[in-house]
Motif scaffolding. Structure first.
Motif, PDB file in Angstrom:
ATOM      1  N   PRO A 109       0.839  -1.201   0.000  1.00 59.28           N
ATOM      2  CA  PRO A 109       0.000   0.000   0.000  1.00 59.28           C
ATOM      3  C   PRO A 109       0.870   1.246   0.000  1.00 59.28           C
ATOM      4  N   VAL A 116       0.950   5.642   0.069  1.00 61.21           N
ATOM      5  CA  VAL A 116       0.345   6.961   0.238  1.00 61.21           C
ATOM      6  C   VAL A 116       1.347   7.998  -0.262  1.00 61.21           C
ATOM      7  N   GLU A 165      -6.850   7.021  -8.506  1.00 60.36           N
ATOM      8  CA  GLU A 165      -7.409   6.623  -7.205  1.00 60.36           C
ATOM      9  C   GLU A 165      -6.354   6.435  -6.130  1.00 60.36           C
ATOM     10  N   THR A 166      -5.092   6.649  -6.466  1.00 71.23           N
ATOM     11  CA  THR A 166      -4.019   6.566  -5.468  1.00 71.23           C
ATOM     12  C   THR A 166      -4.285   7.529  -4.317  1.00 71.23           C
ATOM     13  N   ASN A 167      -4.016   7.061  -3.119  1.00 70.66           N
ATOM     14  CA  ASN A 167      -4.216   7.900  -1.934  1.00 70.66           C
ATOM     15  C   ASN A 167      -3.143   8.984  -1.887  1.00 70.66           C
ATOM     16  N   ILE A 186      -2.316  12.753  -0.204  1.00 71.75           N
ATOM     17  CA  ILE A 186      -2.755  13.625   0.888  1.00 71.75           C
ATOM     18  C   ILE A 186      -2.038  14.958   0.789  1.00 71.75           C
ATOM     19  N   ASN A 191      -4.006  18.098   7.507  1.00 69.11           N
ATOM     20  CA  ASN A 191      -4.325  16.698   7.194  1.00 69.11           C
ATOM     21  C   ASN A 191      -3.449  15.696   7.944  1.00 69.11           C
ATOM     22  N   LEU A 232      -5.531  12.673   8.866  1.00 67.42           N
ATOM     23  CA  LEU A 232      -5.817  11.835   7.702  1.00 67.42           C
ATOM     24  C   LEU A 232      -4.657  10.886   7.426  1.00 67.42           C
ATOM     25  N   SER A 270      -4.365   6.600   7.878  1.00 66.25           N
ATOM     26  CA  SER A 270      -3.818   5.675   6.880  1.00 66.25           C
ATOM     27  C   SER A 270      -2.812   4.731   7.520  1.00 66.25           C
ATOM     28  N   ASP A 312      -4.704   2.221   9.805  1.00 63.05           N
ATOM     29  CA  ASP A 312      -5.377   1.224   8.969  1.00 63.05           C
ATOM     30  C   ASP A 312      -4.383   0.189   8.448  1.00 63.05           C
TER      31      ASP A 312
END
Length: 201
Positions: free
Chosen positions: A136, A138, A168-170, A172, A181, A184, A188, A191
């Protein structure tokens, strides 16, 4: 995960120093002067747990911080500083290749770029390394507070396009200085650690 419970574990300069235990690793990368250390310090509410160097590109080590015995924050050495000797650039590249060649321990990659500019060639190389691991990822567009509101969306889109990442890549929009942020990005991380624990059970 208690972010106040932080312990510096070690610096690794070569393959012998790398950690490969069962603790998930949250990996921070970014070019010199992009504010990587400042992002880590902001997340941990510390001023200098990750040192902000006055001489960018000087240190070629991977630094491990243990967070509440639950995860490592892994601070990769900064890259792309033109004044670094070619021998040091080669050493950095070799260390990165070794680190990413055994990527099963990476729970989340956090790649920090400058929100004001298109990613550099070195940023593109780093993105390729992360993509090759299939972990994953970010993208943190730091220094967003220095970007005009009218330009923020197009800058974020340009970053993803230049790094060859899907829309759609996260990504921030972040400010280590203002804390924009922060929650936020922390979510991530939480999660990712939770996913790791569930897969490990």
């Amino acid at each position: 995960m208690n972010l106040h419970n932080v312990e510096f574990i070690k610096s690794a300069a070569d393959a012998r120093g790398l950690l490969g235990d069962d603790v998930p690793q949250i990996v921070f990368s970014g070019k010199s002067n992009v504010g990587k250390s400042s992002v880590i310090n902001k997340l941990l509410n510390r001023k200098n747990i990750a040192r902000v160097s006055s001489k960018p590109g000087k240190t070629v080590h991977i630094n491990y911080f243990l967070i509440d015995d639950a995860a490592y924050f892994v601070d990769l050495p900064g890259y792309g500083y033109a004044k670094v000797a070619k021998s040091e650039q080669a050493r950095w590249s070799a260390l990165m290749e070794i680190y990413f060649s055994a990527a099963d321990h990476i729970a989340l990659g956090i790649m920090i770029v400058d929100a004001r500019h298109a990613p550099t060639r070195d940023d593109i190389t780093m993105a390729k390394w992360f993509k090759a691991t299939c972990c994953p990822l970010v993208i943190v567009a730091n220094k967003i507070d220095k970007v005009k509101n009218s330009e923020k969306d197009q800058n974020l889109a340009l970053i993803l396009k230049t790094l060859d990442l899907p829309p759609e890549t996260n990504i921030i929009a972040f400010s280590a200085e203002k804390g924009t942020n922060k929650e936020l990005l922390l979510q991530s991380i939480y999660d990712a650690v939770e996913r790791w624990v569930e897969l490990d059970v």
